[in-house]
Write a protein that holds these residues in place. Structure first.
Motif, PDB file in Angstrom:
ATOM      1  N   VAL A   1       0.860  -1.187   0.000  1.00  0.00           N
ATOM      2  CA  VAL A   1       0.000   0.000   0.000  1.00  0.00           C
ATOM      3  C   VAL A   1       0.895   1.235   0.000  1.00  0.00           C
ATOM      4  O   VAL A   1       1.758   1.398   0.863  1.00  0.00           O
ATOM      5  CB  VAL A   1      -0.935   0.014   1.228  1.00  0.00           C
ATOM      6  N   HIS A   2       0.696   2.107  -0.992  1.00  0.00           N
ATOM      7  CA  HIS A   2       1.549   3.280  -1.156  1.00  0.00           C
ATOM      8  C   HIS A   2       0.689   4.535  -1.210  1.00  0.00           C
ATOM      9  O   HIS A   2      -0.385   4.543  -1.809  1.00  0.00           O
ATOM     10  CB  HIS A   2       2.352   3.181  -2.457  1.00  0.00           C
ATOM     11  N   ASN A   3       1.156   5.599  -0.611  1.00  0.00           N
ATOM     12  CA  ASN A   3       0.475   6.888  -0.664  1.00  0.00           C
ATOM     13  C   ASN A   3       1.233   7.823  -1.602  1.00  0.00           C
ATOM     14  O   ASN A   3       2.442   8.007  -1.466  1.00  0.00           O
ATOM     15  CB  ASN A   3       0.376   7.506   0.731  1.00  0.00           C
ATOM     16  N   ILE A   4       0.490   8.393  -2.560  1.00  0.00           N
ATOM     17  CA  ILE A   4       1.134   9.239  -3.566  1.00  0.00           C
ATOM     18  C   ILE A   4       0.284  10.494  -3.810  1.00  0.00           C
ATOM     19  O   ILE A   4      -0.925  10.493  -3.577  1.00  0.00           O
ATOM     20  CB  ILE A   4       1.300   8.487  -4.904  1.00  0.00           C
ATOM     21  N   PRO A   5       0.909  11.573  -4.274  1.00  0.00           N
ATOM     22  CA  PRO A   5       0.142  12.776  -4.626  1.00  0.00           C
ATOM     23  C   PRO A   5      -0.374  12.664  -6.072  1.00  0.00           C
ATOM     24  O   PRO A   5       0.344  12.211  -6.962  1.00  0.00           O
ATOM     25  CB  PRO A   5       1.183  13.892  -4.485  1.00  0.00           C
ATOM     26  N   MET A   6      -1.584  13.095  -6.295  1.00  0.00           N
ATOM     27  CA  MET A   6      -2.177  13.066  -7.635  1.00  0.00           C
ATOM     28  C   MET A   6      -2.663  14.455  -8.013  1.00  0.00           C
ATOM     29  O   MET A   6      -3.421  15.090  -7.265  1.00  0.00           O
ATOM     30  CB  MET A   6      -3.350  12.081  -7.676  1.00  0.00           C
ATOM     31  N   GLN A   7      -2.223  14.937  -9.150  1.00  0.00           N
ATOM     32  CA  GLN A   7      -2.734  16.192  -9.702  1.00  0.00           C
ATOM     33  C   GLN A   7      -4.005  15.883 -10.488  1.00  0.00           C
ATOM     34  O   GLN A   7      -3.979  15.086 -11.415  1.00  0.00           O
ATOM     35  CB  GLN A   7      -1.690  16.838 -10.613  1.00  0.00           C
ATOM     36  N   VAL A   8      -5.119  16.471 -10.092  1.00  0.00           N
ATOM     37  CA  VAL A   8      -6.421  16.142 -10.684  1.00  0.00           C
ATOM     38  C   VAL A   8      -6.765  17.155 -11.771  1.00  0.00           C
ATOM     39  O   VAL A   8      -6.722  18.370 -11.543  1.00  0.00           O
ATOM     40  CB  VAL A   8      -7.517  16.112  -9.601  1.00  0.00           C
ATOM     41  N   GLU A   9      -7.116  16.650 -12.943  1.00  0.00           N
ATOM     42  CA  GLU A   9      -7.488  17.518 -14.065  1.00  0.00           C
ATOM     43  C   GLU A   9      -9.001  17.553 -14.275  1.00  0.00           C
ATOM     44  O   GLU A   9      -9.587  18.608 -14.489  1.00  0.00           O
ATOM     45  CB  GLU A   9      -6.783  17.028 -15.339  1.00  0.00           C
ATOM     46  N   VAL A  10      -9.629  16.387 -14.221  1.00  0.00           N
ATOM     47  CA  VAL A  10     -11.069  16.282 -14.464  1.00  0.00           C
ATOM     48  C   VAL A  10     -11.641  15.220 -13.537  1.00  0.00           C
ATOM     49  O   VAL A  10     -10.983  14.219 -13.249  1.00  0.00           O
ATOM     50  CB  VAL A  10     -11.365  15.880 -15.930  1.00  0.00           C
ATOM     51  N   THR A  11     -12.872  15.441 -13.065  1.00  0.00           N
ATOM     52  CA  THR A  11     -13.576  14.395 -12.316  1.00  0.00           C
ATOM     53  C   THR A  11     -14.908  14.098 -12.988  1.00  0.00           C
ATOM     54  O   THR A  11     -15.520  14.987 -13.586  1.00  0.00           O
ATOM     55  CB  THR A  11     -13.825  14.812 -10.852  1.00  0.00           C
ATOM     56  N   GLU A  12     -15.341  12.856 -12.881  1.00  0.00           N
ATOM     57  CA  GLU A  12     -16.630  12.430 -13.423  1.00  0.00           C
ATOM     58  C   GLU A  12     -17.452  11.791 -12.309  1.00  0.00           C
ATOM     59  O   GLU A  12     -17.250  10.624 -11.966  1.00  0.00           O
ATOM     60  CB  GLU A  12     -16.436  11.420 -14.558  1.00  0.00           C
ATOM     61  N   PRO A  13     -18.367  12.552 -11.678  1.00  0.00           N
ATOM     62  CA  PRO A  13     -19.225  11.974 -10.637  1.00  0.00           C
ATOM     63  C   PRO A  13     -20.150  10.915 -11.240  1.00  0.00           C
ATOM     64  O   PRO A  13     -20.845  11.170 -12.227  1.00  0.00           O
ATOM     65  CB  PRO A  13     -20.022  13.176 -10.127  1.00  0.00           C
ATOM     66  N   MET A  14     -20.140   9.705 -10.652  1.00  0.00           N
ATOM     67  CA  MET A  14     -20.938   8.595 -11.156  1.00  0.00           C
ATOM     68  C   MET A  14     -22.073   8.229 -10.208  1.00  0.00           C
ATOM     69  O   MET A  14     -22.784   7.254 -10.440  1.00  0.00           O
ATOM     70  CB  MET A  14     -20.040   7.369 -11.370  1.00  0.00           C
ATOM     71  N   GLY A  15     -22.234   9.001  -9.127  1.00  0.00           N
ATOM     72  CA  GLY A  15     -23.242   8.671  -8.123  1.00  0.00           C
ATOM     73  C   GLY A  15     -22.587   8.010  -6.928  1.00  0.00           C
ATOM     74  O   GLY A  15     -22.161   8.699  -5.983  1.00  0.00           O
ATOM     75  N   PRO A  16     -22.449   6.674  -6.942  1.00  0.00           N
ATOM     76  CA  PRO A  16     -21.829   6.000  -5.791  1.00  0.00           C
ATOM     77  C   PRO A  16     -20.329   6.232  -5.689  1.00  0.00           C
ATOM     78  O   PRO A  16     -19.733   6.011  -4.634  1.00  0.00           O
ATOM     79  CB  PRO A  16     -22.123   4.514  -6.049  1.00  0.00           C
ATOM     80  N   ASP A  17     -19.688   6.646  -6.773  1.00  0.00           N
ATOM     81  CA  ASP A  17     -18.266   6.975  -6.726  1.00  0.00           C
ATOM     82  C   ASP A  17     -17.952   8.033  -7.779  1.00  0.00           C
ATOM     83  O   ASP A  17     -18.821   8.448  -8.555  1.00  0.00           O
ATOM     84  CB  ASP A  17     -17.395   5.728  -6.925  1.00  0.00           C
ATOM     85  N   THR A  18     -16.710   8.488  -7.783  1.00  0.00           N
ATOM     86  CA  THR A  18     -16.258   9.515  -8.725  1.00  0.00           C
ATOM     87  C   THR A  18     -14.954   9.059  -9.362  1.00  0.00           C
ATOM     88  O   THR A  18     -14.054   8.593  -8.670  1.00  0.00           O
ATOM     89  CB  THR A  18     -16.038  10.857  -8.005  1.00  0.00           C
TER      90      THR A  18
END
Length: 367
Positions: A299-316
């Motif tokens: 299990v690794h923790n990393i930083p993510m630069q977010v460009e776009v999100t797509e909400p799907m209801g139960p998850d994104t």
């Protein structure tokens, strides 16, 4: 009743070889789905099984009998088309019964069969209507009813849901699955929709360029893909791929002058296998917001630069970059809002189910 064996089947149109030595063993009562991108040969294979295409070489056996040279009507197969192919001037009842009438089945038996099929498909109230008076879903049920009335050894479905809207596709998908559970007849089903393939099939044949890339259960196809093409094609959103250098028992991702080390299961075997570079494949659902109960070397923790999100209801689904490499993560709705607002988020990568591929051939690497 309806087992099918396809042995070294080839089909060429002029100089173009469309099917290249297909081998499949379809069990009696099995729901097999042929899936792949447009032009992969799946419809040609379906038409060859039906007898609508003359094969170039190879054999097709149904219940052990070679039917390669038989006409479609001699194969005892019923086909449900994408276009429904209903007779517009006939009622629903006549559309279902017409094939039986042509075979000189007694009238009493025809009436009984039509009633049974209509009840099974819940279209009793539509029997007197014409196809023009029906919705797309109702027409598809009638087309299925016409096939069911014949009680064939094998059903062939050629992208039957592609003309329906999204909601109706889901409903009809459920109905087809229920129908197969009741009847347990052999079904061969063609689609380019991998969600249909995963939800309906007992087994899936993933095709590309006239060849079967992998033949297995939905679980096997999704979790143990044979190569990078299968891993990429099967899954929505698709698998993430990261090029890595093998360093002792770890993988190192190098990008834009930065390095990041990842541990994977059985990593110690990588170097001894003579591998120097591999492609790490990891599903978006294994990249999530940090979970307090998840810990360990994989299990690794990393930083993510977010460009776009797509909400799907139960998850994104979050699309962005990690260390200069494009990745997709499956987040909770709350984490998705945070990611979209801030433009970045710390994510947790679980490599316990990661898959490795040869960097050159794309074939899965087992270590």
């Amino acid at each position: 009743m309806g087992s099918i064996q396809i042995q070294q089947l080839t089909k060429s149109f002029g100089d173009t070889q469309v099917l290249k030595g297909i081998d499949l063993d379809i069990k009696d009562g099995e729901f097999l789905i042929l899936v792949g991108p447009s032009g992969c040969g799946k419809s040609t294979l379906m038409n060859s099984i039906a007898g609508l295409e003359e094969v170039t070489s190879g054999d097709i056996l149904i219940d052990g009998a070679n039917v390669t040279s038989l006409s479609p009507k001699e194969r005892d197969i019923a086909m449900v088309f994408q276009s429904y192919a209903l007779y517009p001037t006939m009622s629903v009842s006549r559309n279902i019964s017409f094939g039986l009438e042509m075979r000189k089945v007694p009238k009493a038996q025809i009436e009984k069969t039509v009633a049974e099929v209509a009840q099974l498909l819940q279209i009793e109230h539509l029997l007197d209507r014409k196809p023009s008076q029906l919705s797309g879903g109702q027409r598809q049920r009638v087309a299925m009813g016409r096939a069911l009335a014949r009680s064939p050894r094998v059903f062939l479905f050629d992208e039957p849901l592609s003309n329906l809207d999204a909601k109706l596709r889901v409903e009809m998908r459920t109905e087809i699955k229920k129908l197969h559970k009741r009847l347990r007849t052999t079904i061969v089903y063609v689609t380019h929709d991998q969600v249909e393939a995963m939800t309906l099939a007992d087994r899936i044949a993933v095709m590309k360029d006239g060849q079967v890339q992998q033949f297995g259960t939905p679980y096997e196809i999704y979790n143990n893909p044979a190569n990078r093409f299968v891993a990429d094609f099967m899954g929505s959103p698709p698998m993430n791929f990261l090029e890595c250098v093998v360093l002792d028992d770890k993988l190192v991702i190098e990008s834009q002058g930065q390095k990041f080390e990842l541990q994977v299961a059985h990593g110690a075997r990588l170097k001894s296998a003579g591998l120097e570079t591999v492609i790490l494949g990891i599903r978006p659902e294994m990249i999530t917001e940090p979970k307090p109960y998840a810990e360990g070397a994989l299990v690794h923790n990393i930083p993510m630069q977010v460009e776009v999100t797509e909400p799907m209801g139960p998850d994104t689904i979050a699309f962005g970059q990690w260390n200069g490499t494009e990745i997709q993560a499956r987040l909770s709705p709350e984490a998705g809002v945070e990611a979209q607002t801030k433009g970045h988020i710390n994510v947790q990568v679980d490599t316990s189910k990661a898959v490795l591929f040869d960097a050159y051939s794309g074939v899965r690497v087992d270590v």
